[in-house]
Design a protein around this motif. Sequence first.
Motif, PDB file in Angstrom:
ATOM      1  N   TYR A  28       0.842  -1.192   0.000  1.00 17.49           N
ATOM      2  CA  TYR A  28       0.000   0.000   0.000  1.00 17.49           C
ATOM      3  C   TYR A  28       0.878   1.243   0.000  1.00 17.49           C
ATOM      4  N   VAL A  29       0.228   2.364  -0.263  1.00 18.73           N
ATOM      5  CA  VAL A  29       0.894   3.663  -0.320  1.00 18.73           C
ATOM      6  C   VAL A  29       0.209   4.572   0.690  1.00 18.73           C
ATOM      7  N   GLN A  30       1.018   5.303   1.453  1.00 20.38           N
ATOM      8  CA  GLN A  30       0.487   6.261   2.415  1.00 20.38           C
ATOM      9  C   GLN A  30       1.076   7.625   2.111  1.00 20.38           C
ATOM     10  N   GLN A  31       0.240   8.640   2.032  1.00 21.66           N
ATOM     11  CA  GLN A  31       0.703  10.001   1.762  1.00 21.66           C
ATOM     12  C   GLN A  31       0.821  10.772   3.057  1.00 21.66           C
ATOM     13  N   GLU A  32       1.931  11.484   3.200  1.00 29.26           N
ATOM     14  CA  GLU A  32       2.124  12.411   4.314  1.00 29.26           C
ATOM     15  C   GLU A  32       2.737  13.672   3.741  1.00 29.26           C
ATOM     16  N   ALA A  33       1.993  14.757   3.805  1.00 31.56           N
ATOM     17  CA  ALA A  33       2.419  16.052   3.252  1.00 31.56           C
ATOM     18  C   ALA A  33       2.769  15.886   1.776  1.00 31.56           C
ATOM     19  N   ASN A  34       3.987  16.236   1.388  1.00 31.92           N
ATOM     20  CA  ASN A  34       4.402  16.162  -0.016  1.00 31.92           C
ATOM     21  C   ASN A  34       5.067  14.840  -0.381  1.00 31.92           C
ATOM     22  N   TYR A  35       5.053  13.876   0.511  1.00 34.05           N
ATOM     23  CA  TYR A  35       5.720  12.599   0.273  1.00 34.05           C
ATOM     24  C   TYR A  35       4.721  11.457   0.298  1.00 34.05           C
ATOM     25  N   SER A  36       5.068  10.403  -0.387  1.00 39.71           N
ATOM     26  CA  SER A  36       4.311   9.158  -0.328  1.00 39.71           C
ATOM     27  C   SER A  36       5.260   8.068   0.131  1.00 39.71           C
ATOM     28  N   PHE A  37       4.764   7.195   0.993  1.00 37.63           N
ATOM     29  CA  PHE A  37       5.538   6.070   1.490  1.00 37.63           C
ATOM     30  C   PHE A  37       4.970   4.804   0.879  1.00 37.63           C
ATOM     31  N   LEU A  38       5.811   4.045   0.194  1.00 44.31           N
ATOM     32  CA  LEU A  38       5.418   2.781  -0.403  1.00 44.31           C
ATOM     33  C   LEU A  38       5.862   1.677   0.541  1.00 44.31           C
ATOM     34  N   TYR A  39       4.923   0.878   1.033  1.00 44.70           N
ATOM     35  CA  TYR A  39       5.215  -0.218   1.948  1.00 44.70           C
ATOM     36  C   TYR A  39       5.272  -1.508   1.139  1.00 44.70           C
ATOM     37  N   LEU A  40       6.405  -2.203   1.231  1.00 47.40           N
ATOM     38  CA  LEU A  40       6.695  -3.349   0.383  1.00 47.40           C
ATOM     39  C   LEU A  40       6.471  -4.670   1.100  1.00 47.40           C
ATOM     40  N   THR A  41       6.310  -5.733   0.324  1.00 52.77           N
ATOM     41  CA  THR A  41       6.059  -7.066   0.878  1.00 52.77           C
ATOM     42  C   THR A  41       7.221  -7.582   1.716  1.00 52.77           C
ATOM     43  N   ASN A  42       8.427  -7.102   1.479  1.00 57.23           N
ATOM     44  CA  ASN A  42       9.581  -7.564   2.248  1.00 57.23           C
ATOM     45  C   ASN A  42       9.785  -6.783   3.547  1.00 57.23           C
ATOM     46  N   GLY A  43       8.813  -5.913   3.893  1.00 52.38           N
ATOM     47  CA  GLY A  43       8.892  -5.159   5.133  1.00 52.38           C
ATOM     48  C   GLY A  43       9.575  -3.814   4.989  1.00 52.38           C
ATOM     49  N   GLU A  44      10.160  -3.536   3.851  1.00 53.35           N
ATOM     50  CA  GLU A  44      10.828  -2.257   3.640  1.00 53.35           C
ATOM     51  C   GLU A  44       9.815  -1.209   3.216  1.00 53.35           C
ATOM     52  N   GLU A  45      10.238   0.042   3.294  1.00 55.57           N
ATOM     53  CA  GLU A  45       9.414   1.127   2.793  1.00 55.57           C
ATOM     54  C   GLU A  45      10.291   2.080   1.996  1.00 55.57           C
ATOM     55  N   ALA A  46       9.668   2.748   1.048  1.00 54.33           N
ATOM     56  CA  ALA A  46      10.375   3.719   0.228  1.00 54.33           C
ATOM     57  C   ALA A  46       9.638   5.043   0.314  1.00 54.33           C
ATOM     58  N   ARG A  47      10.359   6.111   0.549  1.00 54.43           N
ATOM     59  CA  ARG A  47       9.769   7.453   0.597  1.00 54.43           C
ATOM     60  C   ARG A  47      10.039   8.118  -0.735  1.00 54.43           C
ATOM     61  N   VAL A  48       8.979   8.586  -1.364  1.00 58.52           N
ATOM     62  CA  VAL A  48       9.119   9.250  -2.656  1.00 58.52           C
ATOM     63  C   VAL A  48       8.427  10.599  -2.605  1.00 58.52           C
ATOM     64  N   TYR A  49       8.974  11.535  -3.342  1.00 62.97           N
ATOM     65  CA  TYR A  49       8.383  12.868  -3.398  1.00 62.97           C
ATOM     66  C   TYR A  49       7.193  12.844  -4.344  1.00 62.97           C
ATOM     67  N   GLY A  50       6.103  13.394  -3.908  1.00 63.94           N
ATOM     68  CA  GLY A  50       4.908  13.475  -4.737  1.00 63.94           C
ATOM     69  C   GLY A  50       3.698  12.984  -3.978  1.00 63.94           C
ATOM     70  N   GLY A  51       2.567  13.501  -4.362  1.00 62.58           N
ATOM     71  CA  GLY A  51       1.330  13.175  -3.673  1.00 62.58           C
ATOM     72  C   GLY A  51       0.634  11.956  -4.238  1.00 62.58           C
ATOM     73  N   MET A  52      -0.457  11.602  -3.594  1.00 64.83           N
ATOM     74  CA  MET A  52      -1.242  10.427  -3.958  1.00 64.83           C
ATOM     75  C   MET A  52      -1.832  10.555  -5.354  1.00 64.83           C
ATOM     76  N   ASP A  53      -2.355  11.733  -5.690  1.00 67.11           N
ATOM     77  CA  ASP A  53      -2.963  11.912  -7.014  1.00 67.11           C
ATOM     78  C   ASP A  53      -1.954  11.658  -8.126  1.00 67.11           C
ATOM     79  N   GLU A  54      -0.743  12.147  -7.942  1.00 69.70           N
ATOM     80  CA  GLU A  54       0.314  11.929  -8.936  1.00 69.70           C
ATOM     81  C   GLU A  54       0.643  10.442  -9.065  1.00 69.70           C
ATOM     82  N   PHE A  55       0.743   9.752  -7.938  1.00 67.65           N
ATOM     83  CA  PHE A  55       1.043   8.326  -7.960  1.00 67.65           C
ATOM     84  C   PHE A  55      -0.077   7.550  -8.646  1.00 67.65           C
ATOM     85  N   LEU A  56      -1.327   7.819  -8.261  1.00 63.37           N
ATOM     86  CA  LEU A  56      -2.461   7.076  -8.815  1.00 63.37           C
ATOM     87  C   LEU A  56      -2.696   7.356 -10.293  1.00 63.37           C
ATOM     88  N   SER A  57      -2.350   8.539 -10.757  1.00 60.08           N
ATOM     89  CA  SER A  57      -2.548   8.830 -12.177  1.00 60.08           C
ATOM     90  C   SER A  57      -1.652   7.963 -13.053  1.00 60.08           C
TER      91      SER A  57
END
Length: 127
Positions: A28-57
């Motif tokens: 799943y993806v969680q948005q906080e302010a201007n960042y989105s956090f991608l939570y991965l199956t291996n337990g890791e997470e990645a922080r990326v710049y950009g909002g939910m709308d940008e990711f979903l588009s």
Amino acid sequence: MKGRMYKTRAEDKVFWHTIISPLEEVLYVQQEANYSFLYLTNGEEARVYGGMDEFLSSHPEFIRVHNSYALNPFQLRAYSLDWDKAKLHLLFKDNTRLSIGRSARWQDEFVARMNALFTPKHDGNRI
């Protein structure tokens, strides 16, 4: 493994960051302010710049379930809508559990898309 490119920002410089895992491994993806956090199956997470709308588009296969959350329906094992407490409970294939406030704004889309993805289709022919 093939990764996807995402914009991210560090010290006010925009650069590209490659997510090592394929997108199919994002729970799943969680948005906080201007960042989105991608939570991965291996337990890791990645922080990326950009909002939910940008990711979903650019990733329409994800389903938005809240203003701040979108999920990969193919990583979901079970879900339940708790009407009394207005919560959506999610159980992912790797046993990650997530409970979020149920948003009426996204509820109908979530149920419709889950039904469309996972309800068996019948062609009308009898066996």
